[in-house]
Motif scaffolding. Structure first.
Motif, short mmCIF file in Angstrom:
data_model
loop_
_atom_site.label_atom_id
_atom_site.label_comp_id
_atom_site.label_asym_id
_atom_site.label_seq_id
_atom_site.Cartn_x
_atom_site.Cartn_y
_atom_site.Cartn_z
N LEU A 2 0.57 -1.32 0.00
CA LEU A 2 0.07 -0.30 0.08
C LEU A 2 0.75 1.14 0.05
O LEU A 2 2.06 0.84 -0.06
N ASP A 3 0.57 2.14 -0.52
CA ASP A 3 1.44 3.43 -0.10
C ASP A 3 1.70 3.63 1.07
O ASP A 3 0.73 3.86 2.06
N SER A 5 1.53 6.29 3.18
CA SER A 5 1.20 7.36 4.30
C SER A 5 -0.15 6.04 4.24
O SER A 5 -0.95 6.48 5.39
N GLU A 6 -0.38 5.45 4.49
CA GLU A 6 -1.25 4.30 5.00
C GLU A 6 -0.31 3.47 6.04
O GLU A 6 0.20 3.04 6.03
N LYS A 10 -4.01 -2.26 10.72
CA LYS A 10 -5.00 -1.30 11.32
C LYS A 10 -6.39 -2.19 12.36
O LYS A 10 -6.39 -3.21 11.67
N ASP A 34 -4.72 2.61 14.76
CA ASP A 34 -4.18 2.54 13.78
C ASP A 34 -2.88 2.74 14.46
O ASP A 34 -2.68 3.00 15.21
N ASP A 72 -0.94 -3.95 6.21
CA ASP A 72 -0.60 -3.83 4.87
C ASP A 72 -1.36 -4.38 3.98
O ASP A 72 -1.11 -5.00 2.31
N GLY A 73 -2.70 -3.58 3.84
CA GLY A 73 -3.83 -4.59 3.45
C GLY A 73 -4.41 -6.04 3.52
O GLY A 73 -5.73 -6.16 2.85
#
Length: 324
Positions: A2-3, A5-6, A10, A34, A72-73
């Motif tokens: 992911l970007d 900034s993410e 989460k 987060d 990471d998503g």
């Protein structure tokens, strides 16, 4: 990936319940926050607040009851056992007790190389070279790989635990009370090592501790936990300067002052932490809170924003801590 900034992690509505004689214990109860990439997030609270269980649930060393951990998503809780095994290369843990967490029958080299061997990484010689490099990186000598854990001091054993956690080149590390058993001077050395490793390896960490002065020194973000729930979370400096939850205020007031001539105003909590078998209704902190009112017993408190990234889970936050 992911970007950048993410957030790397989460955590959403994470819950872990244990069945025990007499009922169920909600060790982690509907926790959400987060963990930004490259940051060190501190997790503090009294013994029994659920800190260690939360850290181990994030890594699925303890299976969650419900909720999700997005790394990471990817939702870790939805991964198969095989996929989770592969994911473990990217996330590791440093255990609290460097004595019991190291196998006394194995030499240090075998302990550190265990993860590499389990994942089929490298040959016997390349693994040995990697272990030598890791020992030097954490402040020990390559020849130490031929010794047993009992031949080292507590601080050295914790460095071995750190080297083991680094062996698979993870992106995320849970450090569970990793300096609490060490002398103060050794604590400082290990903390500086963790900061150096964060910068050098771009690590993201969850640092679990009960010593708030240590957390202030090390962490970018602080989450305060009480009886399985997050009471307050925010950037370290604003949270320490202007705590916005009565529990955080009480914890900070207990930090000793370095100057004995300066007396800190103490906030004394009444009573003991309630049994997790029968937590109070509404706000779980209300039975020890000097500001508790009837409304605090009705429904769980929702987050109140008190600053950028700074949340307090207290129904009376704005009333108690009204800013000029």
């Amino acid at each position: 990936m992911l970007d950048a900034s993410e957030p790397l992690l989460k955590i959403r509505n994470l819950t872990k319940t244990f069945g025990v004689p007499g009922g169920q214990v909600h060790a982690v109860n509907d926790v959400s926050f987060d963990i930004p990439r490259g940051s060190i997030t501190g997790l503090v609270g009294e013994s029994g607040s659920g800190k260690t269980t939360l850290g181990r649930t994030l890594l699925r060393l303890v299976e969650p009851t419900s909720g999700s951990t997005i790394f990471d998503g990817e939702d870790l809780n939805a991964l198969s056992t095989r996929d989770m095994r592969d994911m473990r290369r990217r996330m590791q843990i440093i255990f609290q007790d460097p004595v019991s967490s190291l196998n006394p029958r194995l030499k240090v080299g075998a302990i550190i190389a265990e993860g590499l061997k389990a994942h089929g990484i490298g040959t016997a010689q390349t693994r040995r070279d990697t272990v030598a490099d890791l020992l030097e990186e954490v402040g020990l000598k390559p020849e130490h790989m031929n010794r047993f854990p009992h031949e080292f001091s507590g601080g050295q054993r914790q460095r071995i635990g750190i080297a083991r956690a680094l062996a698979l080149e993870p992106e995320f590390i849970v450090a569970d009370e990793s300096v609490s058993a060490l002398d103060v001077s050794i604590q400082a050395q290990v903390l500086n090592l963790l900061l150096d490793l964060r910068e050098r390896r771009n690590l993201t960490m969850l640092f679990i501790a009960h010593d708030l002065s240590v957390v202030e020194y090390l962490c970018d973000q602080i989450a305060v936990m009480y009886l399985g729930r997050i009471a307050e979370i925010g950037p370290a400096k604003p949270l320490y300067a202007t705590p916005s939850h009565p529990y955080t205020e009480a914890l900070l007031s207990a930090i000793p002052m370095p100057d004995p001539l300066i007396e800190r105003s103490r906030t004394i909590l009444r009573g003991d932490i309630p049994s997790p078998l029968k937590p109070p209704s509404g706000c779980v902190f209300r039975t020890r809170c000097a500001h508790a009112a009837d409304e605090c017993a009705q429904g769980e408190p929702q987050s109140v924003t008190v600053g950028a990234g700074h949340l307090s889970y207290c129904k009376k936050t704005k009333e108690i801590y009204a800013r000029a």
